[in-house]
Design an enzyme around this catalytic site. Structure first.
Site, PDB file in Angstrom:
ATOM      1  N   SER A   1      13.949   8.566 -23.860  1.00 41.03           N
ATOM      2  CA  SER A   1      12.497   8.579 -24.015  1.00 41.03           C
ATOM      3  C   SER A   1      11.904   9.971 -24.094  1.00 41.03           C
ATOM      4  O   SER A   1      10.765  10.132 -24.549  1.00 41.03           O
ATOM      5  CB  SER A   1      11.837   7.819 -22.855  1.00 41.03           C
ATOM      6  OG  SER A   1      12.165   8.412 -21.613  1.00 41.03           O
TER       7      SER A   1
ATOM      8  N   ASP B   1       2.970  11.193 -17.644  1.00 44.63           N
ATOM      9  CA  ASP B   1       3.023   9.940 -16.892  1.00 44.63           C
ATOM     10  C   ASP B   1       4.004  10.106 -15.737  1.00 44.63           C
ATOM     11  O   ASP B   1       4.303  11.228 -15.338  1.00 44.63           O
ATOM     12  CB  ASP B   1       3.369   8.750 -17.803  1.00 44.63           C
ATOM     13  CG  ASP B   1       4.717   8.908 -18.502  1.00 44.63           C
ATOM     14  OD1 ASP B   1       5.522   9.773 -18.087  1.00 44.63           O
ATOM     15  OD2 ASP B   1       4.987   8.157 -19.464  1.00 44.63           O
TER      16      ASP B   1
ATOM     17  N   HIS C   1       7.490  11.632 -17.748  1.00 41.40           N
ATOM     18  CA  HIS C   1       7.616  12.553 -18.876  1.00 41.40           C
ATOM     19  C   HIS C   1       6.647  13.723 -18.809  1.00 41.40           C
ATOM     20  O   HIS C   1       5.470  13.540 -18.462  1.00 41.40           O
ATOM     21  CB  HIS C   1       7.390  11.780 -20.180  1.00 41.40           C
ATOM     22  CG  HIS C   1       8.242  10.565 -20.311  1.00 41.40           C
ATOM     23  ND1 HIS C   1       7.782   9.309 -19.950  1.00 41.40           N
ATOM     24  CD2 HIS C   1       9.517  10.402 -20.730  1.00 41.40           C
ATOM     25  CE1 HIS C   1       8.754   8.421 -20.151  1.00 41.40           C
ATOM     26  NE2 HIS C   1       9.812   9.069 -20.610  1.00 41.40           N
TER      27      HIS C   1
END
Length: 357
Positions: free
Chosen positions: A40, A319, A322
């Site tokens: 991600s 968040d 990340h």
């Protein structure tokens, strides 16, 4: 525990690197194609096409991503990922699209392909708690298909030339720790060996180690006994793995004289930025800018009902997992121009010059 970390690093990362080494050196001078593998941290939207809870296809994700006009693309960031910014440094005119957005016969010759998938890891079963995700094995398979399409469309000689002058970033490993060693549910430590070795034409490989996941807002919250500071226990596990990965790459490099193989110390870069955050005007490191309110849901990706900060440059993390685009920009400056504390054997800028970019 160290035995498991060794199992992850050597049979998986080692073989994956060796898969990519083929053919002879070339000296093309154009902007290279990028073929991106990972999770991600660099997913550009592959998970938008999957049945998974690990998605970033809703606002406020992408709020500062200028190429889309602030609309979400599937990137787990408020803006650009660090590989978007790296492509910018190479003078790229476009970012590699997510592989699942392309037709099966696409050859990646526009600007490369991004195979990264949120929740994916080195081990095939990593990320099961997110439901669907693209494992490293599957990412390799898809790249092999891209390569074959390129050979079919351009001929082997031209395709090999393009691939030898492409850039192959590998950003993977965080989820193997978060899911398999640090998550109290579902995670497994069983190793699934890769039984497929592909001959892939690659000469410029950049491997990022695992960042200090103990400093993520998520891990700080799950380990409250550290008083809101980085969870040392998680960082110690990662540091053990990172040392073995670094030693492995150092051992490989002398035998690969025609290959540019860089080791990026993402752990050191991010940890140092967090340690000196006030020097960069960062005010908050223990919480993400974007958060969900309530127990359990705060651990999930942001959604349209999430709250988020007005000034993202004051937050180290976008968040719970990340970094913000602001921190990504600071990190890329070190990747591109830093010393051997940041990248080995030399920084990406020097590698670009040596390869004629």
């Amino acid at each position: 525990m160290s035995n498991h970390i060794r199992i992850i690093s050597f049979p998986s990362i080692l073989w994956f690197v060796l898969l990519l080494l083929r053919s002879s050196f070339s000296d093309a001078k154009t902007v290279p194609l990028f073929f991106i593998f990972g999770d991600s941290l660099v997913d550009a939207g592959n998970n938008n096409y999957l049945h998974t809870i690990a998605k970033a296809n809703v606002k406020p994700y992408g709020i500062d991503y200028t190429p889309s006009g602030g609309k979400p693309t599937g990137r787990f960031c408020n803006g650009k990922t660090f590989l978007d910014l790296t492509v910018d440094e190479f003078g790229g005119s476009c970012y590699p699209p997510p592989s699942l957005s392309l037709s099966p016969d696409d050859d990646g010759t526009l600007c490369g392909v991004n195979y990264a998938s949120s929740g994916g890891g080195i081990l095939n079963d990593t990320g099961a708690l997110f439901l669907e995700r693209i494992s490293m094995d599957a990412q390799i398979d898809t790249y092999a298909n891209t390569r074959q399409n390129m050979i079919t469309n351009l001929g082997r000689e031209k395709a090999t030339e393009l691939l030898k002058n492409a850039v192959f970033p590998i950003v993977v490993g965080s989820n193997d720790f978060l899911d398999n060693f640090l998550t109290p549910i579902i995670g497994t430590r069983e190793y699934i060996p890769q039984d497929r070795l592909h001959s892939l034409d690659a000469r410029f490989i950049i491997i990022w180690n695992v960042p200090p996941i103990g400093c993520m807002p998520l891990e700080r919250k799950m380990n409250p006994w550290y008083g809101g500071k980085c969870a040392d226990s998680a960082n110690e596990l990662v540091s053990d793995y990172n040392k073995k990965l670094k030693d492995m790459i150092t051992e490989l490099r002398p035998n690969l004289s025609e290959v540019t193989l860089l080791f990026v110390d993402a752990y050191y870069v991010l940890y140092d930025l967090l340690l000196h955050k006030s020097d960069y005007g960062i005010k908050v490191a223990g919480e993400g800018c974007c958060t969900n309110v309530g127990p359990v849901v705060e651990l999930f990706p942001c959604k349209e009902t999430s709250t988020y900060c007005e000034d993202r440059s004051k937050y180290a993390f976008w968040d719970e997992y990340h970094p913000s685009e602001f921190v990504n920009r600071l990190s890329v400056k070190r990747y591109m121009d830093g010393d051997t504390k940041h990248v080995l054997p030399f920084n990406i800028r020097r590698a670009m010059k040596l390869r004629g970019f």
